[in-house]
Scaffold this active site. Structure first.
Site, mmCIF file in Angstrom:
data_model
loop_
_atom_site.group_PDB
_atom_site.id
_atom_site.type_symbol
_atom_site.label_atom_id
_atom_site.label_comp_id
_atom_site.label_asym_id
_atom_site.label_seq_id
_atom_site.Cartn_x
_atom_site.Cartn_y
_atom_site.Cartn_z
ATOM 1 N N GLU A 1 -4.252 -7.871 -2.607
ATOM 2 C CA GLU A 1 -4.835 -9.214 -2.508
ATOM 3 C C GLU A 1 -6.227 -9.259 -3.139
ATOM 4 O OE1 GLU A 1 -3.196 -11.502 1.279
ATOM 5 O OE2 GLU A 1 -3.819 -9.475 1.797
ATOM 6 N N GLU B 1 3.280 -6.596 4.341
ATOM 7 C CA GLU B 1 2.854 -7.024 5.676
ATOM 8 C C GLU B 1 3.992 -7.491 6.581
ATOM 9 O OE1 GLU B 1 -0.906 -7.629 3.181
ATOM 10 O OE2 GLU B 1 1.260 -7.760 2.905
#
Length: 470
Positions: free
Chosen positions: A120, A142
């Site tokens: 990210e 995730e």
């Protein structure tokens, strides 16, 4: 400025070097300090008149492993309010947003594996260069932790690859090689490792546009967005059905990921889209599923050889006793007049691999004398609690400890991962609530789920099985 988790160094050629080096960690992981300091260094870069841009890289042998699981697993037990969880969850998002809107071009040199929050960070940079090493993996795993990308991944990724590909990467937690990442535009260049820094500097010195594509007026998401787009609407319906079939509504993260992907991409403002993600992410951190999955599948599993564990006599005894109790409960309900197929379907919807009657050796499909309309929640609770009580008896007899019982139950016979295992199932409720549930099922439905006096005494002293996190 002095930082704990990174360094900021302007170079003579006008390119600032931002090196990530989290102290005390063999690999870079996200910490509250790094969350905050990335924002501080972004503001430092914006105000530095001596540089025209920056490169971000890791001072360690890999790029970034993602979040600190030992910290994340404590979120649920901290009992944070929704407001507190949201506030804490948005720090990293705001820091990355500050970096990508600092007004200067930022390139990232990815020298090793970048997962979760590490990727990210890379997505928030204006140009992504990776070492062309086939052992490197890039991904957002995730969902396999019971969470979703919480640092802008659900918003930046679809704006780069399109919603369909982003959904596949996020829902499946796929880990791509540099070659695969380059092919879909996740990275812009793949170069030899020795050329990473030089290539990144060269890009910055070329004076590129320091604005992300999604911040340019008129930007459109590749492949379309919005449920008014028939193709996107069909994709959403298809993915919703797939998630329902695969996760049976027991796992909140995949559903939250879909909401982020589709709701966030209908919003033109990136800041508002990121707020959608933060709301979803912060809610998941307050849910026990993420705690259970991280603790059992990652933290407790570390250093344990599953194959050896499952061949251990204690685990075999645990499995046999739990499954025997499970089968007996199924047979008892069928004999009491509950439709056998309904019992099997509810077991499946609870995430159990096999129904109790499918495991039974005797014929349980004979017609009962009377018909029972026991509530689905009661059937589900009886099937789960039967196994868990048997596990508690093994714990009481010192046959197996809670950590290994959780691992053995999940990897040994597929006790659902969202629970964390047989002992985490109790831990999520609390010993007193679990005992009360068993007593209630016994009195109302004749379930014969009687907790032992040892378990009742233990509950008076301590309501949880696992010690509270440090």
């Amino acid at each position: 400025m002095s930082f704990q988790t990174l360094s900021y160094r302007p170079s003579e050629n006008g390119v600032a070097h931002i090196a990530i080096d989290v102290e005390g960690k063999s690999v870079n992981v996200l910490t509250p300090e790094l969350h905050r300091e990335l924002g501080e260094v972004a503001r430092c870069l914006a105000a530095d008149d001596t540089v025209s841009g920056a490169i971000v890289y890791s001072a360690k042998s890999s790029f970034m492993a993602g979040g600190d699981l030992n910290r994340i697993v404590r979120y649920y037990d901290d009992q944070r309010s929704p407001e507190q969880a949201y506030s804490e969850s948005q720090t990293y998002t705001q820091s990355l947003r500050a970096l990508e809107t600092c007004g200067k071009p930022v390139a990232v040199a990815i020298n090793g594996t970048a997962l979760g929050g590490g990727l990210e960070l890379a997505l928030a940079c204006h140009h992504r260069i990776v070492a062309n090493d086939a052992s490197i993996r890039l991904g957002l795993p995730e969902v396999t932790l019971g969470l979703i990308p919480g640092g802008g991944g659900t918003q930046r990724l679809p704006r780069i690859t399109g919603i369909a590909k982003a959904a596949s990467l996020i829902l499946q937690g796929e880990r791509l090689t540099p070659e695969q990442a380059l092919e879909i535009g996740l990275v812009d260049q793949a170069v030899p490792a020795d050329d990473l820094i030089e290539t990144a500097e060269k890009w910055v010195l070329g004076e590129p546009d320091p604005q992300q594509p999604w911040d340019v007026r008129g930007f459109r998401i590749p492949g379309g967005s919005g449920l008014n787009d028939m193709k996107i609407g069909r994709l959403f319906q298809q993915l919703t059905a797939t998630v329902a079939a695969e996760y049976r509504y027991n796992y909140p993260a995949p559903v939250a990921a879909l909401r982020c992907l589709f709701n966030g991409t209908t919003i033109k403002s990136m800041d508002q889209a990121l707020a959608v993600e933060t709301r979803e992410f912060s809610a998941l951190t307050r849910d026990p599923v993420a705690r259970n999955m991280i603790r059992t599948l990652f933290i407790n599993r570390a250093g344990v050889k599953i194959r050896e564990l499952l061949s251990d006599a204690a685990s075999e005894q645990l499995k046999q006793r739990c499954l025997d109790a499970y089968v007996r409960q199924g047979i008892a309900m069928a004999a009491a007049g509950i439709e056998p197929q309904r019992i099997e379907n509810i077991a499946f919807s609870a995430g159990l691999v096999d129904g109790p009657l499918a495991l039974a050796e005797e014929n349980t499909h004979r017609k009962p004398q009377s018909r029972s309309d026991l509530a689905s929640a009661d059937i589900r609770d009886r099937l789960m609690c039967a196994q868990v009580l048997a596990a508690c008896q093994c714990w009481e007899e010192d046959i197996i400890d809670p950590v290994h019982a959780d691992l053995a139950s999940h990897f040994g016979w597929g006790f659902p991962s969202y629970t964390g295992g047989v002992m985490s199932y109790v831990d999520t409720l609390g010993l007193n609530r679990f005992i009360a549930l068993c007593d209630d099922l016994t009195s109302r439905t004749g379930a014969a789920l009687e907790p032992s006096s040892w378990l009742r005494e233990r509950a008076q002293d301590e309501d949880r099985i696992y010690p509270p996190p440090d």
